[in-house]
Design an enzyme around this catalytic site. Structure first.
Site, PDB file in Angstrom:
ATOM      1  N   LEU A 195     -15.519 -16.885  45.009  1.00  0.00           N
ATOM      2  CA  LEU A 195     -14.731 -17.843  45.798  1.00  0.00           C
ATOM      3  C   LEU A 195     -13.572 -18.364  44.953  1.00  0.00           C
ATOM      4  O   LEU A 195     -13.272 -19.556  44.972  1.00  0.00           O
ATOM      5  CB  LEU A 195     -15.615 -19.009  46.265  1.00  0.00           C
ATOM      6  CG  LEU A 195     -16.616 -18.697  47.381  1.00  0.00           C
ATOM      7  CD1 LEU A 195     -17.376 -19.960  47.784  1.00  0.00           C
ATOM      8  CD2 LEU A 195     -15.932 -18.100  48.614  1.00  0.00           C
ATOM      9  N   CYS A 237     -12.082  -0.260  42.299  1.00  0.00           N
ATOM     10  CA  CYS A 237     -13.179  -0.213  43.279  1.00  0.00           C
ATOM     11  C   CYS A 237     -12.874  -0.886  44.614  1.00  0.00           C
ATOM     12  O   CYS A 237     -12.818  -0.218  45.638  1.00  0.00           O
ATOM     13  CB  CYS A 237     -14.440  -0.817  42.672  1.00  0.00           C
ATOM     14  SG  CYS A 237     -15.138   0.235  41.403  1.00  0.00           S
TER      15      CYS A 237
HETATM   16  P1  NAD Z   1     -13.136   6.970  35.610  1.00  0.00           P
HETATM   17  O1  NAD Z   1     -11.904   7.590  36.097  1.00  0.00           O
HETATM   18  O2  NAD Z   1     -13.078   5.922  34.551  1.00  0.00           O
HETATM   19  O3  NAD Z   1     -14.134   8.105  35.065  1.00  0.00           O
HETATM   20  C1  NAD Z   1     -14.356   9.321  35.703  1.00  0.00           C
HETATM   21  C2  NAD Z   1     -14.389  10.414  34.649  1.00  0.00           C
HETATM   22  O4  NAD Z   1     -14.762  11.655  35.282  1.00  0.00           O
HETATM   23  C3  NAD Z   1     -13.035  10.665  33.973  1.00  0.00           C
HETATM   24  O5  NAD Z   1     -13.187  10.516  32.577  1.00  0.00           O
HETATM   25  C4  NAD Z   1     -12.696  12.111  34.359  1.00  0.00           C
HETATM   26  O6  NAD Z   1     -12.020  12.806  33.318  1.00  0.00           O
HETATM   27  C5  NAD Z   1     -14.075  12.693  34.617  1.00  0.00           C
HETATM   28  N1  NAD Z   1     -14.095  13.898  35.461  1.00  0.00           N
HETATM   29  C6  NAD Z   1     -13.372  14.168  36.573  1.00  0.00           C
HETATM   30  N2  NAD Z   1     -13.702  15.408  37.042  1.00  0.00           N
HETATM   31  C7  NAD Z   1     -14.654  15.899  36.230  1.00  0.00           C
HETATM   32  C8  NAD Z   1     -15.357  17.109  36.191  1.00  0.00           C
HETATM   33  N3  NAD Z   1     -15.174  18.070  37.108  1.00  0.00           N
HETATM   34  N4  NAD Z   1     -16.235  17.300  35.196  1.00  0.00           N
HETATM   35  C9  NAD Z   1     -16.447  16.369  34.242  1.00  0.00           C
HETATM   36  N5  NAD Z   1     -15.794  15.182  34.237  1.00  0.00           N
HETATM   37  C10 NAD Z   1     -14.906  14.950  35.219  1.00  0.00           C
HETATM   38  O7  NAD Z   1     -13.877   6.404  36.892  1.00  0.00           O
HETATM   39  P2  NAD Z   1     -14.969   5.227  36.954  1.00  0.00           P
HETATM   40  O8  NAD Z   1     -14.284   3.925  37.039  1.00  0.00           O
HETATM   41  O9  NAD Z   1     -15.991   5.451  35.920  1.00  0.00           O
HETATM   42  O10 NAD Z   1     -15.588   5.506  38.402  1.00  0.00           O
HETATM   43  C11 NAD Z   1     -16.427   6.610  38.656  1.00  0.00           C
HETATM   44  C12 NAD Z   1     -17.119   6.386  39.982  1.00  0.00           C
HETATM   45  O11 NAD Z   1     -17.968   5.223  39.903  1.00  0.00           O
HETATM   46  C13 NAD Z   1     -16.193   6.119  41.162  1.00  0.00           C
HETATM   47  O12 NAD Z   1     -16.751   6.684  42.309  1.00  0.00           O
HETATM   48  C14 NAD Z   1     -16.189   4.612  41.274  1.00  0.00           C
HETATM   49  O13 NAD Z   1     -15.894   4.172  42.567  1.00  0.00           O
HETATM   50  C15 NAD Z   1     -17.617   4.288  40.916  1.00  0.00           C
HETATM   51  N6  NAD Z   1     -17.812   2.931  40.392  1.00  0.00           N
HETATM   52  C16 NAD Z   1     -16.927   2.393  39.530  1.00  0.00           C
HETATM   53  C17 NAD Z   1     -17.139   1.127  39.014  1.00  0.00           C
HETATM   54  C18 NAD Z   1     -16.159   0.514  38.046  1.00  0.00           C
HETATM   55  O14 NAD Z   1     -16.248  -0.688  37.814  1.00  0.00           O
HETATM   56  N7  NAD Z   1     -15.248   1.272  37.470  1.00  0.00           N
HETATM   57  C19 NAD Z   1     -18.274   0.391  39.394  1.00  0.00           C
HETATM   58  C20 NAD Z   1     -19.179   0.978  40.259  1.00  0.00           C
HETATM   59  C21 NAD Z   1     -18.947   2.242  40.766  1.00  0.00           C
END
Ligand code: NAD
Length: 440
Positions: free
Chosen positions: A258, A268
């Site tokens: 809030l 996200c």
């Molecule tokens: P990010 O971009 O920080 O990390 C993703 C990683 O995946 C990157 O390092 C990328 O190089 C790698 N990657 C992409 N394709 C690949 C492949 N074929 N093989 C191996 N590695 C590969 O993303 P993130 O913030 O960690 O988010 C990841 C997922 O988690 C998303 O779906 C996001 O919505 C979800 N999520 C994120 C958060 C957050 O706070 N960041 C919280 C909860 C959920």
């Protein structure tokens, strides 16, 4: 338990390190060779408090390793978590090509039972699509006509950590949600999370996927609600901080989320709200409430810029200092940060921008054209016509405001997070403007 994490970003790396810390054997995989090179050298590709020390400890205990190969890592693991990006497509739908590519790669190298777990945020029903992709891409020897001869499971285990306190959040979750379709998958996942001693909620896969959609959308709704209330506070002379306090003391409402300001951002909330809207539209339900949540959020940025314009008169050729670029404090992540949008809006009006962020400077240099990146908050304020606080980094409360005031051309502060002590700043000679603090 032998675990592979595919995607070593904010979620994958934190999950991998924490799972190794609680006793599992973990391989973190990424297809970005630079990231893997850094990790193997003992360096972090991201900033996340507490992560580096924990990573070193797990590597030293030989529980954590890094690899560039999905195939090698998944061959060695029984449980494979997918933590790759699921960005928005231009139409708002979630882009699931990263998920599909990884599922295909895993399938091609499968030769024994695997549990594939979605940790990425994905639309409901993605589990079914992963299952189908794996079936299609399994080695020929595991297929007999339509019959699949290799047992595997797909599960959903959404992640609720917050960047900036991700390690703490992972180790101390409010709950762990397991969306499973078999007793074997449930048993494996329960075993993995047993050391956390937390509440475990078991559902089917679609419900787990929906829990993540609904949770993030609800939190975004809370933020937009208080931002709409802040708009009203300005109009009737009320103070949104007091209003939020009064509301939050009601246990049914709660004080968290809030905080009125320039709206939610990050990697996200904007994309997850967008994906839920898209999923609803596609399935024939007009989730108009969420469309309004998004609209209110967009409006907060515009209203903030309008307020600056009203106070400064013309923005063209004015020098504006910015404190904070990251989408929230304690992270270097600037994806969809409110600051980027506000800076772009001001640049479009002809403003010159000088910005400072304690951790996001490198990312900002790449993402922002024509912005001077300052070394400290004082340099960002020097000769400015006003100062904007856009990320509530604790260090901004510690600066010497007399020094800041004397360095500025006009001592004006717009506090986009209601973070500073307005009364104290006014006493010090600043014109101070917050959000929803009762200007009328
Ligand atoms: P990010 O971009 O920080 O990390 C993703 C990683 O995946 C990157 O390092 C990328 O190089 C790698 N990657 C992409 N394709 C690949 C492949 N074929 N093989 C191996 N590695 C590969 O993303 P993130 O913030 O960690 O988010 C990841 C997922 O988690 C998303 O779906 C996001 O919505 C979800 N999520 C994120 C958060 C957050 O706070 N960041 C919280 C909860 C959920």
């Amino acid at each position: 338990m032998k675990i592979a994490i595919i995607g070593s970003g904010y979620v994958g790396l934190v999950s991998g390190v924490c799972l190794a810390h609680i006793g599992h054997q973990v391989i973190c995989v990424d297809n970005n060779p630079e990231k893997i090179k850094k990790l193997k050298k003992g360096e972090l590709p991201i900033y996340e408090p507490g992560l580096l020390e924990l990573m070193h400890e797990c590597v030293k205990k030989k529980r954590l390793s890094f690899s560039g190969s999905v195939k090698d890592a998944s061959a060695k693991a029984e449980v494979i978590f997918l933590a790759v990006p699921t960005p928005s497509k231009p139409n708002g739908d979630a882009d699931l090509t990263f998920i599909e590519n990884v599922a295909r790669e895993i399938a091609q190298s499968m030769d024994s039972y695997k549990l594939i777990v979605e940790k990425s945020t994905v639309p409901a029903e993605t589990g079914k699509k992963i299952r189908r992709t794996i079936q299609l891409n399994l080695p020929r020897k595991f297929k007999q006509g339509h019959k699949i001869l290799l047992d595997f499971d797909v599960a959903s285990n959404p992640e609720f950590l917050k960047e900036g306190s991700a390690v703490h959040d992972f180790m101390n979750p409010d709950r762990v949600v397991l969306g499973v379709e078999s007793a074997r998958a449930e048993k494996l996942l329960r075993e993995i999370y047993k050391p956390l001693k937390t509440k475990i909620l078991v559902t089917n896969t679609a419900s787990a996927e929906m829990i993540k959609h609904a949770s993030n959308s609800f939190l975004a709704t809370k933020i937009s609600f208080i931002n709409a209330v802040a708009q009203m506070c300005d109009r009737v002379g009320a103070d949104v901080i007091k209003v939020a306090e009064g509301m939050g003391l009601d246990k049914r409402i709660g004080r968290q989320f809030l905080d009125a300001g320039i709206g939610y951002g990050g990697s996200c909330f904007p994309k997850d709200v967008e994906a839920f809207i898209h999923l609803s539209d596609k399935s024939g339900y007009n989730f108009s409430l969420l469309k309004e949540v998004r609209k209110i959020n967009d409006h907060q940025r515009l209203a903030f810029v309008k307020m600056i314009e009203e106070k400064l008169w013309n923005i063209k050729d004015k020098t504006i200092g910015v404190w904070g670029i990251a989408f929230k404090p304690n992270t270097d992540d600037i994806r969809n940060a409110a600051a980027l949008e506000i800076i772009h809006l001001l640049q479009a009006e002809g403003a010159k921008i000088k910005a400072y962020d304690p951790k996001a400077a490198d990312h900002a240099r790449k993402a922002l054209k024509g912005v001077a990146i300052a070394q400290d908050p004082y340099e960002a304020a020097e000769d400015c016509d006003c100062l904007l606080l856009l990320t509530e980094w604790p260090e901004f409360r510690e600066v010497n405001f007399v020094q800041v005031r004397d360095a500025m051309r006009q001592a004006v502060i717009f506090d986009g997070r209601n973070f500073l002590d307005g009364d104290q700043l006014k006493e010090c000679g600043f014109d101070y403007y917050g959000i929803g603090r009762g200007r009328s």
